[in-house]
Design an enzyme around this catalytic site. Structure first.
Site, short mmCIF file in Angstrom:
data_model
loop_
_atom_site.label_atom_id
_atom_site.label_comp_id
_atom_site.label_asym_id
_atom_site.label_seq_id
_atom_site.Cartn_x
_atom_site.Cartn_y
_atom_site.Cartn_z
CB CYS A 1 38.34 45.33 39.86
SG CYS A 1 37.69 45.03 38.22
CB CYS B 1 42.06 39.77 35.74
SG CYS B 1 40.47 39.32 36.48
N1 DGL Z 1 38.63 41.07 38.89
C1 DGL Z 1 38.39 41.98 37.83
C2 DGL Z 1 39.69 42.54 37.25
O1 DGL Z 1 40.66 42.67 37.95
C3 DGL Z 1 37.40 41.67 36.74
C4 DGL Z 1 36.57 40.49 36.77
C5 DGL Z 1 35.29 40.62 35.94
O2 DGL Z 1 35.35 40.57 34.71
O3 DGL Z 1 34.27 40.80 36.57
O4 DGL Z 1 39.77 42.88 36.11
#
Ligand code: DGL
Length: 266
Positions: A77, A191
């Site tokens: 993430c 993301c």
């Molecule tokens: N998948 C996450 C990222 O790469 C964030 C998603 C969320 O906001 O929960 O930033």
């Protein structure tokens, strides 16, 4: 490879987005056993205040690490990786691989020297992100779009709903509602949820735009730094959730080979 020597990798994200990283790790290391923490109790990360997110994440990761005893951890993430890496590395002796915006390859690939950065509102505003831009894209104009709605759209797509393409077009309009010569020719999917929407991005954006993410580079890094296995406490691929897992989420996890699901005790 004997059973005792199977390496175990624990990846974590707020919801289902980190599965895009899991898929790349699986391709690069089919022999590895994978555990995935879907921190659905705290979804979404991208609108949380930094201090609350960091302290929550260190706590839930500690519980997941105790349960799995992995050989390597991946913070799958961008939102969490851009604030937690020094603290998480200080809290565990297990190697940690982070996922950060693919600004460097995007700047290298852009012919127009205009790149788009598509991320959560938190990642867009992080000093870590500004530092990457200064270091690797100083010769580029960087157009930033932060969207929590896109995270939600990616999540519900995987849970079985249709994506509203008009809404998507509207979210991307800061990139494309401008003269062709000033539009980005490379956009960073900063993301881990966003590669889930790649087909829709390609359908609504200009045909010649390149959409870049970090998945392959992260999997390569995992292969490079994975230590010798020490003996994990899991015997099959496993998904951990931090709140109850409903049937749609269970189906989405199973699509990524995670048929066994456990909810972490609080
Ligand atoms: N998948 C996450 C990222 O790469 C964030 C998603 C969320 O906001 O929960 O930033």
């Amino acid at each position: 490879m004997s059973e005792a020597a199977t390496p175990v990798i624990l990846a974590a994200d707020s919801g289902l987005g980190g599965l895009t990283i899991v898929a790349e790790i699986r391709k690069a290391m089919p022999q590895a056993r994978l555990a995935y923490l879907c921190d659905n109790a705290f979804f979404p990360y991208g609108t949380r205040p930094d201090a609350a997110l960091l302290s929550h994440f260190l706590g839930v990761m500690n519980r997941a690490i105790e349960r799995v005893r992995p050989d390597l951890v991946v913070t799958a993430c961008n939102t969490i990786s851009t604030i937690c890496l020094p603290q998480l590395r200080a809290a565990t002796s297990i190697p940690v691989v982070g996922v950060v915006p693919a600004i460097k390859p995007a700047a290298q690939q852009s012919r127009r020297k205009i790149i788009g950065l598509l991320a959560t509102p938190a990642t867009i505003n992080r000093p870590y992100t500004d530092d990457l831009i200064q270091r690797y894209a100083a010769d580029c104009t960087v157009l930033k779009v932060g969207s929590a709605e896109l995270v939600q759209m990616a999540e519900v797509k995987l849970l079985g709903e249709t994506v509203d393409r008009d809404r998507l077009r509207h979210i991307l309009s800061p990139f494309f509602d401008r003269s062709a010569a000033t539009q980005p020719d490379v956009i960073v999917l900063a993301c881990t949820h966003f590669p889930l929407l790649r087909a829709e991005f390609q359908a609504v954006g200009p045909a010649d735009v390149v959409w870049v993410d970090s998945g392959v580079a992260v999997a390569r890094r995992v292969v490079d730094v994975l230590p010798l296995p020490r003996g994990s406490s899991i015997e099959a691929d496993l998904a951990l959730t931090s709140a109850a897992c409903d049937p749609a989420m269970r189906r989405a996890l199973a699509q990524f080979g995670l048929a066994e699901v456990e909810t972490l005790p609080g």
